[in-house]
Enzyme design. Structure first.
Site, PDB file in Angstrom:
ATOM      1  N   HIS A 117      43.887  45.613  28.214  1.00  0.00           N
ATOM      2  CA  HIS A 117      45.280  45.033  28.517  1.00  0.00           C
ATOM      3  C   HIS A 117      45.900  44.804  27.126  1.00  0.00           C
ATOM      4  CE1 HIS A 117      47.729  41.670  29.535  1.00  0.00           C
ATOM      5  NE2 HIS A 117      47.546  42.144  30.840  1.00  0.00           N
ATOM      6  N   SER A 143      49.345  36.271  29.340  1.00  0.00           N
ATOM      7  CA  SER A 143      49.714  37.016  30.351  1.00  0.00           C
ATOM      8  C   SER A 143      50.775  38.241  30.012  1.00  0.00           C
ATOM      9  CB  SER A 143      50.298  36.056  31.316  1.00  0.00           C
ATOM     10  OG  SER A 143      51.181  36.944  32.415  1.00  0.00           O
ATOM     11  N   ARG A 158      50.182  49.200  31.481  1.00  0.00           N
ATOM     12  CA  ARG A 158      49.422  48.606  30.475  1.00  0.00           C
ATOM     13  C   ARG A 158      48.743  49.535  29.447  1.00  0.00           C
ATOM     14  NH1 ARG A 158      46.673  44.172  34.338  1.00  0.00           N
ATOM     15  NH2 ARG A 158      48.416  42.608  34.211  1.00  0.00           N
ATOM     16  N   LEU A 196      45.227  40.440  42.000  1.00  0.00           N
ATOM     17  CA  LEU A 196      45.013  39.516  42.777  1.00  0.00           C
ATOM     18  C   LEU A 196      45.405  39.766  44.368  1.00  0.00           C
ATOM     19  CD1 LEU A 196      46.846  36.666  40.846  1.00  0.00           C
ATOM     20  CD2 LEU A 196      44.358  37.109  41.093  1.00  0.00           C
TER      21      LEU A 196
END
Lengths: 264, 644, 259
Positions: free
Chosen positions: B266, B284, B337, B448
């Site tokens: 990330h 984030s 990313r 998620l």
């Protein structure tokens, strides 16, 4: 492993398990970097204890970014240490002075029996949530997410209550070991949202009943919980809970009474 | 052994509906005769446990934490994608599907990814109904934001704590079923093995982390929802406790491991501050919506910044290189990313890294603060900024943040078919634990989505089919396989407890992490990987000779827990290196230096590597066997990813 | 267990009782301080004695008085029950207690309440008990000339032991015969120890109400962004400053100015 210049004395509560008596043991934490988190400092101490063949100091921890709620520790008289609105894992050693003596204790409450050393059993919190901290909907809801508009202020307020991480600092801080901040946060979150309305007055009754069963103390509105809460959950949550509870008990006809004692 | 992914026939958009219709059902009265074991209580595990219990199955749920609410899904910040198209900006199920499969660099299955996009809309509805307080606009409707790798606003969020809110939603559904007596919850219990009876998974062996009791549990099916294995790198954004043990022990009992080398690095994490560091903290990705990534134009300026003789805000506009905006004008700071991470690494290798260590680039909010005002920026990212201040003691409202990539997610995992079943019948893997939907790179806000999709909307259908097939005959722990597996576990525990060397398991873990990050991290070479394999083998041998474990089994023993997990990580590390070595192409998070375009971008080799690598365990210290599941693309045309 | 019993046995129910009795006692002290301000009127206790007589002989007030005594007892009893329960919730204390943000008064309500309870016992023993159940308080006769409005007073010895009070008019002169509580007050407040006890008790009252008044509102759940600050202001200025000061001023005034 360490690479800093702080030297500290730690007074740590050691207790093998809930059945045996505990005591404070003093340790040296040497060459600590101010950039370390508090738990990383304990890691350093534990590494040297392990190499000596001693048992490392046991403490609960997991995410180490302040959100899982697993870390605890009563540090120098404060749950999660002296800084406001941070968890122990996010507390950094720069908050302490070189040469300082740090006293580390577990959360103290009848409802949180000690597991080992600094770790306590917080399953009482789970049981309170199980008693009613939910909206009873099964998977497969077909109502569109936007079908019920929720005013932003309400959604934000509900969110503020929903940020509780269930760490138990409120209980640890309260002179009565009361869990009301924790319990009221969930009651408030769901009580504010339209989705939570159908069970609003049932939920408050079942959750409070379970809270009482667990042996937590009562709220005396001192506000110590609010001051120590790492997520800054507000005392107003408790007032909301009280209001809902009294409305439910004194003015509503529905009751949880029969099912609790009659059994289903 | 042939690998059948069991992707339904027919047009892409109809596969899932047709499949659902074709799956066998379990009669409602029979459901209560089935026991289902679910390990892990993150988004996938909690949602699966709640949903299956609601249907009427008896669920046994396990987690190693003190409460199911603490699973690491709780730490996800940014948001969750759903193809709702509330913003009228051209989103659709197909576009979410397309973005995800492209973002995954065409190494995922079309059928799986389309299904994921399809049920994404149901997830939002479900979570809203549970009382998840998503961000809303003044009109009372749900708010969206955009996320890396996408040009539409389809990400739903709850400030910077979306994972927490979604997990607490699933946890509340789980609690309701615990209260109803349909779920029996086992906390502080670690799964240490799978019990396989006649080729079918029929139970697990666990260790009670309070008493040390090694216990067996039987069920008609076992669902592993145990998350990813980023902690093989020692430093990652995962929780300290996150581990591969459940998945790895299942692998050793026959479950194939899919694409182990696919790891996501990330781009926006807080840089390492020293050797003491126990974990890394993610900021984030949503920060890249308003923050601009830059490095100084020259190594000389970078040197001054590293020494502290120059402050970041004093660097002149002309001396700044907004390298993502420069190289990828269409996506700018919102490139996927893997691309963002690799570019940051290039800057550092070019001598233009900043911060005391030199391993960082800037993420600057000065323009955003000028444009939106500090209050708006605070409202959007306040909690992230606070976290940054807390960790670094620097104020990102005044100075740009320093960021550097860190391991964050593993796309690889246990191989599963379309039904989320591993190749061991009765053994399922959900969420990050499986390899399925993200291909070689995961897009932001889709972890998620996948965890909840698997748990709420896929497994309740597909598991029923298997259970209906095997029938409700009672299973218990009387079969000798249970006793045998338990014996194996006790033997393993005793072997660990007998270690009385000179080095802690944590120190071995750190060493493993260094090897993995160095040779199997953001860029991988044949030479490096070969070297890493040797190093890991040596580390493994050394571990079993010189590691030190203290305490006994019959008590709370973190030293023992850690040692067991590290031993498994070491073995996994070797397999990751094998996989990376085998895959002589670059794709997504897997960048083989030998395979790049002239512009230095990842270059895929679709001819030779458009397959899923599924590895089979062949015995201790034996080479694993590779099985290939060819990926078939019927709807999308494979192109080289281009974010310029 | 009946539903009401269940409600009031819950932790919140007990707090509700504390809040309701507490607020009732707050309304009482408003009346009490108002009446006692008559002690400052320079009329040889005429107004005060008539007022005291009214309070003890007007039947509705007598009913309220019994509710009041009950409230005090219930308030104290529940405080005791809650304290015991709260102690049980943390049998092992902390070795280090840092200064917390919680106010001093909020953490010491039990201590403050105990001081007040002790004070109430002394106070009622001195005045209420002696006034009602003994003959220690003498009678006084006030004669007011209705034409001039002038009042004269003299001692009065009732003919029968049952005599309580009388009001009559003779020759345009109003004759009021009542127990002279005022003299008792003046006598008591002449004793420096009593004055000190009263002043200390009023200090305790101040801190008790500083937390108690607003806390009762919180317990009842009456919290509102707009109105809570008003409750705080009333609790602080009226209940924790003005009322205790007014009460404390009485013994001090009598000790220094009247004697």
């Amino acid at each position: 492993m360490s690479n800093g210049n702080m030297n500290l004395t730690l007074k740590v509560w050691r207790q093998k398990n809930a059945q045996t008596a505990g005591k404070f043991v003093t340790y040296k934490a040497e060459s600590i970097s101010p950039d370390m988190s508090f738990l990383e400092m304990l890691d350093v101490v534990n590494e040297s204890l392990t190499l000596k063949g001693d048992e490392p100091i046991h403490f609960d921890h997991d995410c180490r970014e302040g959100i899982c709620g697993m870390c605890s520790l009563y540090i120098n008289g404060h749950p999660h240490g002296p800084k406001r609105a941070v968890t122990t894992c996010q507390l950094h050693m720069r908050s302490f002075k070189d040469g300082e003596t740090i006293t580390i204790e577990p959360w103290r409450a009848t409802a949180f029996p000690i597991v080992k050393d600094l770790a306590v059993d917080r399953s009482a919190f789970d049981r309170i949530q199980q008693a009613g901290g939910y909206v009873s909907v099964n998977t497969g809801v077909s109502t569109d997410g936007n079908a019920i508009p929720i005013p932003k202020v309400i959604a934000d307020e509900a969110f503020n209550s929903a940020t509780c991480i269930g760490c138990g600092a409120c209980v640890a801080a309260c002179k009565n070991a009361s869990a009301m901040l924790f319990v009221s946060a969930k009651i408030t979150q769901l009580g504010l949202l339209p989705q939570g309305q159908p069970e609003r007055y049932r939920r408050v009754q079942t959750m409070v009943a379970q809270m009482d069963e667990e042996g937590f103390g009562s709220c005396t509105n001192t506000g110590a919980c609010e001051a120590e809460c790492p997520k800054e959950i507000k005392l107003t949550n408790i007032a909301r809970m009280n209001n809902d509870f009294f409305s439910a008990k004194l003015f509503r006809e529905e009751s949880i009474h029969e099912e609790q004692h009659g059994g289903a | 052994m042939s690998l059948d992914a069991k992707i339904p026939q027919g047009p892409l958009a109809e596969k899932w509906s047709k499949h659902k219709f074709n799956l066998k059902l379990v009669n409602p009265a029979n459901k209560r005769k089935y026991d289902v074991i679910i390990v892990g209580t993150g988004l996938a595990g909690a949602s699966a446990a709640a949903s299956l219990a609601e249907l009427g199955y008896n669920v046994k749920s396990f987690c190693f934490q003190d409460s199911p609410r603490r699973a690491h899904s709780i730490a996800a910040q940014g948001g969750i994608n759903a193809a709702k198209n509330y913003q009228n900006d051209g989103d659709s199920v197909y576009r979410l599907f397309y973005d995800t499969i492209k973002g995954g660099d065409y190494r995922a299955r079309e059928g799986n990814v389309y299904r994921l996009a399809e049920v994404s809309v149901n997830i939002i509805d479900q979570c809203v109904a549970q009382g998840v307080p998503f961000a809303r606009e003044y009109g009372g409707l749900l708010d969206n934001r955009s996320f890396g790798g996408s040009q539409v606003s389809r990400t739903f969020y709850a400030r910077g704590q979306t994972g927490q809110q979604l997990l607490l939603g699933a946890y509340s559904a789980l609690n309701r079923q615990i209260h109803a007596g349909k779920v029996k919850m086992y906390t502080r219990t670690e799964m240490l093995d799978v019990v396989v009876v006649d080729g079918h998974a029929k139970g697990i062996v666990t260790r009670n982390m309070l008493t040390g009791a090694i216990e067996t549990h039987a069920g008609h099916a076992v669902l592993l929802c145990t998350g990813g294995y980023s902690n093989v790198f020692y430093l990652s954004t995962n929780a300290i406790g996150s581990n591969v043990t459940a998945a790895w022990r299942a692998h050793k009992r026959g479950a194939f491991f899919g694409n182990p080398c696919y790891t996501q690095i990330h781009p926006t994490c807080i840089p390492v501050s020293g050797d003491h560091q126990s974990k890394l903290t993610l900021m984030s990705e949503s920060l890249r919506n308003d923050g601009r990534v830059w490095a100084p134009k020259t190594a000389a300026i970078a040197e001054q910044l590293r020494k502290g003789t120059l402050k970041a805000d004093q660097v002149k506009e002309d001396d700044r290189d907004y390298f993502l905006e420069r190289k990828y004008p269409a996506f700018g700071n919102l490139v996927p990313r893997d691309v963002a991470s690799r570019n940051a690494k290039e800057m550092v290798e070019d001598g233009r890294g900043v911060g005391t260590s030199g391993f960082a680039v800037f993420l600057d909010f000065a323009d955003a603060i000028k444009r939106l005002g500090e209050d708006t920026v605070k409202a959007k990212y306040g909690n992230l900024f606070d976290m940054y201040i807390q960790i670094t003691d620097e104020n990102p409202y005044k100075q740009p943040m320093r960021i550097y990539p860190a391991v964050h997610y593993t796309m690889g995992g246990l191989w599963v078919d379309y039904n989320l079943s591993t190749n061991v019948p009765g053994l399922y893997a959900l969420g990050e634990c499986n390899f399925s939907d993200h291909g070689a790179n995961r897009l932001g806000a889709s972890a998620l989505m996948q965890g909840l999709s698997d748990g709420y909307f896929v497994i309740p259908y597909t598991l029923g089919d298997y259970l209906a097939t095997i029938g409700p005959k009672k299973v218990d722990t009387s079969h000798p396989a249970f006793e045998q597996t338990k014996k194996d576990v006790i033997e393993h525990v005793n072997k660990l407890l007998a270690l009385n060397g000179t080095k802690t398991a944590e120190a071995y873990h750190r060493d493993l992490g260094h090897i993995m990050w160095e040779y199997c991290g953001m860029a991988r070479t044949e030479e490096g990987l070969k070297k890493a394999k040797g190093l890991i083998q040596a580390l493994k041998a050394d571990f079993w000779k010189n590691a030190k474990v203290v305490g006994e089994n019959e008590e709370v023993n973190a030293s023992l827990e850690r040692a067991g997990r590290v031993a498994d990580f070491i073995e996994l590390g070797e397999l990751m290196v094998d996989d990376a070595l085998m895959r002589r192409e670059s794709c997504g998070g897997h960048f083989r230096v030998e395979s790049q375009t002239e512009g230095g971008e990842a270059k895929r080799d679709d001819e030779n590597f458009a397959f899923v690598a599924a590895w089979e365990f062949k015995g201790e210290n034996q080479p694993e066997e590779l099985h290939k599941e060819q990926l078939v693309f019927e709807s999308v045309h494979l192109t080289q990813r281009n974010y310029a | 267990m009946s539903e009401f019993k269940q409600t009031f046995n819950s932790s919140l129910g007990k707090k509700l009782i504390m809040a309701l009795t507490g607020l009732f006692l707050c309304t009482f002290i408003i009346v009490h301080v108002g009446g006692n301000l008559l002690l400052f009127s320079n009329d040889n206790g005429f107004g005060f004695n008539v007022y005291a007589n009214f309070l003890t002989h007007f039947p509705p007030i007598e009913v309220v008085a019994y509710i009041l005594y009950l409230s005090i007892l219930v308030h104290a009893l529940y405080a005791l029950i809650l304290t015991v329960k709260n102690r049980k919730a943390r049998p092992v204390g902390y070795a280090v207690q840092a200064k917390s943000d919680a106010s001093w008064s909020s953490k010491n309500m039990g201590l403050l309440g105990s001081i007040l309870f002790l004070f109430i016992v002394i106070h009622m023993g001195d005045f209420w008990f002696k006034y009602k159940y003994t003959n220690e308080v003498a009678f006084k006769e006030y004669r007011t000339d209705l034409a001039t409005g002038q009042t004269t007073e003299s001692a009065y010895t009732p003919a029968s032991a049952d005599f309580s009070h009388s009001v009559s008019v003779e020759n345009n002169v109003e004759i009021v015969r009542v127990k002279d509580l005022h003299a008792r007050v003046a006598h008591t407040f002449g004793n420096i120890w009593y004055v000190l006890i009263y002043v200390i008790a009023m200090g305790a009252l101040s801190f008790h109400l500083l937390h108690g008044f607003q806390s009762a509102f919180r317990t009842l759940g009456w919290v509102h962004r707009k109105y809570t600050p008003i409750v705080y202001a009333i609790g602080t200025w009226f209940f924790a400053v003005i009322i205790p000061l007014a009460f404390a001023a009485m013994p001090v005034y009598y000790f220094f100015c009247v004697r």
